[in-house]
Structure formats: C-alpha cells, structure tokens
Write an enzyme that holds these catalytic residues in place. Structure first.
Site, PDB file in Angstrom:
ATOM      1  CE  LYS A 185       9.067 -18.564   4.362  1.00  0.00           C
ATOM      2  NZ  LYS A 185       9.182 -17.706   5.553  1.00  0.00           N
ATOM      3  CD  GLU A 216       4.020 -11.765   8.727  1.00  0.00           C
ATOM      4  OE1 GLU A 216       4.293 -11.952   7.553  1.00  0.00           O
ATOM      5  OE2 GLU A 216       4.831 -11.993   9.641  1.00  0.00           O
ATOM      6  CE  LYS A 231       7.205 -12.606  11.529  1.00  0.00           C
ATOM      7  NZ  LYS A 231       8.120 -11.904  10.711  1.00  0.00           N
ATOM      8  CD  GLU A 259      10.096  -9.073  11.508  1.00  0.00           C
ATOM      9  OE1 GLU A 259       9.705  -8.298  10.634  1.00  0.00           O
ATOM     10  OE2 GLU A 259       9.947 -10.304  11.430  1.00  0.00           O
ATOM     11  CG  HIS A 298       5.032  14.443  16.874  1.00  0.00           C
ATOM     12  ND1 HIS A 298       5.035  15.792  17.122  1.00  0.00           N
ATOM     13  CD2 HIS A 298       6.238  13.984  17.292  1.00  0.00           C
ATOM     14  CE1 HIS A 298       6.199  16.141  17.641  1.00  0.00           C
ATOM     15  NE2 HIS A 298       6.948  15.057  17.768  1.00  0.00           N
ATOM     16  NE  ARG A 328       5.701 -21.696  -3.454  1.00  0.00           N
ATOM     17  CZ  ARG A 328       6.809 -21.139  -3.929  1.00  0.00           C
ATOM     18  NH1 ARG A 328       7.953 -21.463  -3.427  1.00  0.00           N
ATOM     19  NH2 ARG A 328       6.751 -20.265  -4.902  1.00  0.00           N
ATOM     20  CD1 TRP A 349      -2.229 -17.182  -1.619  1.00  0.00           C
ATOM     21  CD2 TRP A 349      -1.781 -15.628  -3.168  1.00  0.00           C
ATOM     22  NE1 TRP A 349      -2.196 -15.952  -0.999  1.00  0.00           N
ATOM     23  CE2 TRP A 349      -1.921 -14.988  -1.916  1.00  0.00           C
ATOM     24  CE3 TRP A 349      -1.491 -14.846  -4.295  1.00  0.00           C
ATOM     25  CZ2 TRP A 349      -1.785 -13.614  -1.759  1.00  0.00           C
ATOM     26  CZ3 TRP A 349      -1.366 -13.475  -4.133  1.00  0.00           C
ATOM     27  CH2 TRP A 349      -1.505 -12.866  -2.879  1.00  0.00           C
ATOM     28  CB  CYS A 404       0.682 -20.910  -7.525  1.00  0.00           C
ATOM     29  SG  CYS A 404      -0.604 -19.688  -7.707  1.00  0.00           S
ATOM     30  CG  ASN A 456       3.333 -21.702  -9.753  1.00  0.00           C
ATOM     31  OD1 ASN A 456       2.219 -22.198  -9.658  1.00  0.00           O
ATOM     32  ND2 ASN A 456       4.370 -22.126  -9.038  1.00  0.00           N
ATOM     33  N   GLY A 457       2.293 -17.739 -11.685  1.00  0.00           N
ATOM     34  CA  GLY A 457       2.649 -16.459 -12.297  1.00  0.00           C
ATOM     35  C   GLY A 457       1.426 -15.732 -12.803  1.00  0.00           C
TER      36      GLY A 457
HETATM   37  C1  F6R Z   1       6.937 -11.760   7.084  1.00  0.00           C
HETATM   38  C2  F6R Z   1       7.080 -12.271   5.758  1.00  0.00           C
HETATM   39  C3  F6R Z   1       6.917 -11.344   4.605  1.00  0.00           C
HETATM   40  C4  F6R Z   1       8.190 -11.391   3.767  1.00  0.00           C
HETATM   41  C5  F6R Z   1       8.048 -10.551   2.499  1.00  0.00           C
HETATM   42  C6  F6R Z   1       9.340 -10.536   1.712  1.00  0.00           C
HETATM   43  O1  F6R Z   1       6.985 -12.737   8.042  1.00  0.00           O
HETATM   44  O2  F6R Z   1       7.363 -13.414   5.597  1.00  0.00           O
HETATM   45  O3  F6R Z   1       6.670 -10.037   5.016  1.00  0.00           O
HETATM   46  O4  F6R Z   1       9.233 -10.925   4.559  1.00  0.00           O
HETATM   47  O5  F6R Z   1       7.026 -11.058   1.710  1.00  0.00           O
HETATM   48  O6  F6R Z   1       9.719 -11.819   1.344  1.00  0.00           O
HETATM   49  P1  F6R Z   1      11.198 -12.159   0.926  1.00  0.00           P
HETATM   50  O7  F6R Z   1      12.065 -11.922   2.118  1.00  0.00           O
HETATM   51  O8  F6R Z   1      11.150 -13.609   0.527  1.00  0.00           O
HETATM   52  O9  F6R Z   1      11.562 -11.257  -0.208  1.00  0.00           O
END
Ligand code: F6R
Length: 615
Positions: free
Chosen positions: A610, A494, A491, A487, A510, A27, A77, A2, A103-104
């Site tokens: 985000k 996501e 990507k 990673e 395995h 976000r 959100w 949010c 927010n929260g």
């Molecule tokens: C991947 C991504 C998320 C964040 C995760 C942790 O592209 O953005 O997987 O890496 O939510 O977020 P931070 O790094 O802000 O703690």
C-alpha cells in the site's frame, strides 16, 4: 510495505500486537513475527505468509507463555533476502538477548556486517535488519544502556529506518528510532504503543506523538521519553487522531475495495466542502500558500507522482492547461529523480500521493525543494512525511484507504485537481465567469451521478463475467480520459493479474493494432460532446475490423453503438472535462468484479504494498 507494532501495558499483549498488525496488513507483506517479554524470558515467533499463520503458531505454543507484558511485532515485505522464516523479523543478536524489528533499507549494511563479523558476530539471515541487531548489541555491551546503545548505533546507519528494539535484560522497555520512515507513539493510561502507522493503534488510543527523523523514543508502560540524536530530551506535541476505528471495518462489504468504491460520493462531497460552497463565488483554496500575484504570473507547473496518483496528475495536467492555460509537465517520481530537470524557483511543483510516504516521490520533492521550487502536496495523509515537506498542503480527506488498490483516494485527488484548476483559472481570469459557473454547478453534481452508477451494478457485473477469461486487454481513450484508460488498466492488472494496457486511441494504429484479434478485447472510454468522441469511435471501428471484442464506457445514448460494441456500459450524461470523475468508477468496479470472479485476493494483491517506502 513492512509494518511495526510495539506494546507495553496491562492488556493481552499478543492480541494487541496481532490486532495492530492486522490493521497494517493492507500494506502488503510476506511474513510476520513477534517477540514477547514474558516473565524474564524473551520469546520469538515467526511464520511465513498471512498473519493467520502467526496467530495459529501462537495459539499452538500458548502453553509456553506465562504472562507476556510487552512485545514487538512485524510484518515483512521482502527487500534484502527472499521471504523466508530466517529472514522474517524480529532479528536477534548473536546471543539472542536483543531483538529488533525494522522498516526501511539500511544502505551501508554490507560494510557494517563485515565489521561485525570481524568482531565475532554470527549472522543467520540475508537481511539488512540483522545488522542493526548485532550493532545495537555491540554498543549495549559497552554502555549497558539500551537507549544509549540504540542512539550510538543509529548514528552509524545510512538509509531509511523505523526500528523497535527490546533487550532481555531490560524488561518492558522498547526503544524506537526513525529516519526517513514513519513511526508514531500511542499514549494510554498504564500502557503505551509504538507503531509504524496509526491504523495499528487506533483501536486503543487517539492520543499520539509523531517521531521525527533522528529522534529516539523510550517507551515503558508509564512513560514515553523522546530525545534527539544527542540525547537531549524533547517536549513533543500530543496530537489527537481524527479517525474512528470504524474506518477499518468492511461495514458489510465483501472487500475493503468495494466499500471504498462506494464511499466515493461522500468522499467527493467532503473534498468540495468548504472549498466550493456557492457556484457564484470563487473556489476557496486557502491551502495554497503562494501569493495571488505570483499565481497570476505562474507559467510552469511540474507534477510528480507514482502509480494511480500519477494518473490523477495526468488528468490534472489536462485540467490546468485547459482551464488556467499554465504549462504542466507530469512525470513519474522515479524518473524525475534521476535526470537533470528544469525545476527552478519560479516552478510550482505538485507532489501527489495517497500515502504521503512513497519513497520516490519524497526524494523528488526534496530535490525540487533544493531547487527552491514552491512545493504543493496533495495527499490523503496530512500526517505523512511528504506533508511535512510541503510549502502548501491540500489534504484530500478520503479517510483511511485499506485496500491496496487505490480508488477513493484517486477520486479525491481528481476532485482536488478540479478545484485547483478552477482556482487558478479564476485568479488568472482565463475562462469566462459563466463557463466556470456552469462547470462548478456540474462539479457539485458529480457525487449524485456516481451514486446513480453505484445503484445499478448489473451491467458491470455482466461485463466482468463475460470478459473474465480473457488474458489481455487494451484500454483506449483520448484527451482527458486517457488518464482514465491508464488508471482502469492499472486497476485490472493489479488485482486480477490480467495484462491490461492503457493506450492513446490514436496511437493504436502505430503499433498495438498488430496484436488485435478476437483474443484481445478493446475497452474504449468515449464521452460525446467533446472533440474526441468521433475520433475514438473511428479507432474502435479499426479495432473491430481486426475482430477485437469491443467494450464502450460512455454517456452516449446513441443506439447505434450496440452495432459496433459487444458491451456498452452507460454512465450519466456529463461534460467531457468532468467525465474522469465518473468514468473511473465503472472501471474500478469492472476490475473488482473480474478479480472477484477469478477468486483473487482483492484487497491484498500479491507482490504489492500500500505504501512503497523503498526506491
Ligand atoms: C494503485 C496503487 C499504487 C499507488 C502508488 C503510489 O492502486 O495503489 O500504484 O498509487 O504506489 O502511491 P502513493 O499514492 O501512496 O504515493
């Protein structure tokens, strides 16, 4: 997640709030809303989906507005209650004269709701936030003072909140409060701002005050008053933001993600700057506040993080163990917080986070601090909650990352781990000087090697085109590039919503090998010169024997690879230990181009946020 923007002042209030929300859009959210104080009226607008819907709604209802002079806006959100108009913020009390954005998560909202219903409050939504609106209105009925009403109310709230409250009876006054959720005040001349994050206000002011937990802010156009939970007025430090509004522009790139991928060479130069300026000299890491004698004897590190930051942490483990010989555990924060850990006062706990606001990691860090561990935070947001908890703080200085999918912050975290591992190795004298010198020499060359990759995108675009119709992928590697496989797969998942799994290559046989056939491509990250290359190659042969299509990401010049792999993506020659800093880039690009070909919303993938501020 949010986002909140509040504004009191002389500008076009609707535009300021919409702009601010747009700059928080990255976000992730599912609905949006705004409340405006407009010549004695309190007007509320809410829409589902993207902000453009709220903008259109406000445009269509422009005739209603006389001259709004203050307002609060929100993007939601969903946590409690589905994404719907009734659950969108702002929420009102029963009489509709008081509005709240939040927010929260309020943990005790059910108990409070029951009490308020008994008092006659009529609830409309399923949200925890609506409880706050009724609660403050109930307090306001007694005190007739919004500041006091908010203060008395937040004392009853359990959980996390950043809130902004307005009342019809008190025009052009916004009361904000926070606990475990960020909130910042922006200072202007004849205007003031309040927001959940600085991108919302950076277009208008760089003068800010950060609200701390249990503080209340009363914001009018000419004054900002901040008090503690007991009403004592506080003198707070004004900070000047280091970022320029240009950070929020795509600068001609189609998406922020593509722009941020291209920023990586400069971001890395920035991380190295001042820390590694001469390969004959030791790495300078004054940010690590532990005594060198303690570091010399350090034998346990725990790294906690989530998502992409967790993958940087995994590479960090390989680096620190390899170079400094210190035992390193890496754990997802969400796991760390629900078990008995071995953290103690002799442990160095490293928290890694782009946003510095990830709830799981914050909780983990707090637990580590309770156990008296020294906490080092590696973050892109030195202004974040996590940074404030740090005993040592390494800011990665990647600049604002707007795209939900982390790219440049990952590279910056990785490079920070290289610096830390070399720093520890130099203190502990675990690697000979010449080898470290060679490593530092190559580290400095990483940005120009990434520039080489970015100068020819065709092979990656062709690969993306060829493979964009596949529904499942396995990304494999061994050793330090296992983190890259994880990673790269994350990507792809996501932003394209294609199922992709990162897996240790040696583990294929395995279990996962059972799934392999011509419908499941295998992407292998393999760097010659190290100890894993031949082994990964054998694992790829095993996959080929099951008809899987194969993609190689490699620095090898071996022409024979073309006989094994359907596609070979080449990167410049690189030492295996440094290769994750290069191998991550083509995989970011591959995910980007596949998502782009499929027409996905690259910068704001569905269901993702985000900054994940809820556990
Ligand atoms: C991947 C991504 C998320 C964040 C995760 C942790 O592209 O953005 O997987 O890496 O939510 O977020 P931070 O790094 O802000 O703690």
């Amino acid at each position: 997640m949010c986002g909140i923007v509040g504004y009191v002042g002389y500008r076009d209030v609707v535009s300021v709030i919409l702009n601010g929300l747009t700059n928080l859009e990255y976000r992730g959210y599912d609905s949006a809303g705004m409340a405006l104080q407009d010549c004695g009226e309190l007007r509320i607008y809410k829409t589902l989906g993207k902000l453009i819907n709220l903008k259109n709604e406000l445009e269509a209802k422009k005739y209603e507005l006389k001259h709004p002079s203050s307002g609060i806006g929100h993007i939601r959100w969903a946590t409690h209650g589905s994404p719907s108009l009734v659950n969108a913020h702002p929420h009102t009390c029963t009489c509709g004269r008081l509005v709240v954005v939040h927010n929260g998560i309020i943990e005790n909202y059910k108990e409070l709701r029951e009490e308020l219903i008994k008092k006659g409050c009529k609830f409309k939504s399923q949200t925890d936030t609506e409880t706050i609106a009724h609660l403050v209105a109930d307090e306001y009925a007694n005190s007739k003072d919004l500041e006091i009403a908010v203060r008395n109310s937040v004392k009853k709230l359990q959980g996390a909140y950043a809130i902004c409250v307005m009342h019809k009876d008190t025009p052009d006054l916004i009361v904000g409060a926070r606990k475990h959720a960020p909130m910042v005040i922006g200072l202007g001349e004849g205007e003031n701002f309040i927001a959940s994050d600085i991108p919302a206000i950076i277009e208008y002011t760089k003068k800010t005050i950060y609200l701390e937990d249990n503080e209340i802010a009363v914001v009018t156009k000419d004054k900002v008053k901040i008090t503690d939970i007991n009403g004592k007025e506080l003198v707070k430090k004004t900070e000047i933001l280091p970022w320029e509004p240009v950070a929020l522009s795509k600068l001609g790139y189609k998406h922020f993600m593509l722009k941020e991928i291209h920023e990586q060479p400069d971001v890395i130069r920035n991380v190295l700057n001042g820390k590694l300026y001469d390969i004959d000299e030791p790495v300078i890491l004054n940010e690590v506040k532990l005594d060198k004698e303690i570091l010399k004897n350090l034998n346990k590190i725990q790294i906690i993080a989530c998502g992409t930051s967790l993958h940087a942490a995994l590479a960090g483990k390989y680096l620190i163990e390899d170079l400094a010989g210190i035992s390193v555990e890496v754990e997802a924060s969400s796991e760390y917080i629900y078990r008995r850990t071995t953290t103690d006062s002799s442990t160095l706990v490293i928290g890694v986070s782009q946003s510095g606001e990830t709830a799981d990691t914050i909780t983990a860090i707090k637990q580590a601090k309770e156990k008296k561990a020294h906490v080092l935070i590696i973050t892109n947001r030195p202004d974040s909650n996590m940074a404030r908890l740090a005993d040592s703080l390494i800011p990665v200085n990647a600049g604002i990352e707007v795209s939900v999918a982390a790219t440049k912050s990952y590279s910056a975290q990785l490079i920070s781990f290289y610096l830390l591992a070399i720093y520890l190795a130099e203190i502990k004298e675990t690697v000979d000087k010449q080898s470290l010198k060679n490593l530092k020499h190559e580290l400095i060359q990483i940005p120009s090697k990434i520039e080489e990759i970015l100068s020819d995108l065709k092979p990656i675009q062709n690969c993306a085109r060829k493979f964009s119709s596949y529904k499942n992928f396995i990304y494999i590697s061994r050793g330090i590039n296992l983190s890259t496989a994880y990673e790269g797969a994350l990507k792809l998942k996501e932003i394209s919503y294609i199922n992709a799994t990162g897996y240790p290559a040696g583990e294929l046989k395995h279990g996962p090998i059972a799934m392999l056939d011509e419908t499941m491509p295998v992407l292998a990250v393999l760097i010659p010169g190290g100890i894993t290359y031949e082994k990964i190659l054998s694992n790829c042969e095993e996959a080929k024997a099951r008809n899987a299509k194969l993609i190689a990401l490699t620095s090898s010049n071996d022409d024979n690879l073309k006989n094994i792999f359907d596609v070979v993506i080449k990167i410049p020659k690189v030492n295996e230990i440094l290769s994750p800093a290069l191998t991550c880039v083509p995989l970011q690009l591959l995910a980007y181009y596949i998502a782009e070909f499929l027409g996905k919303d690259v910068d704001q993938p569905r269901n993702l946020a985000k900054s994940v501020t809820v556990e």
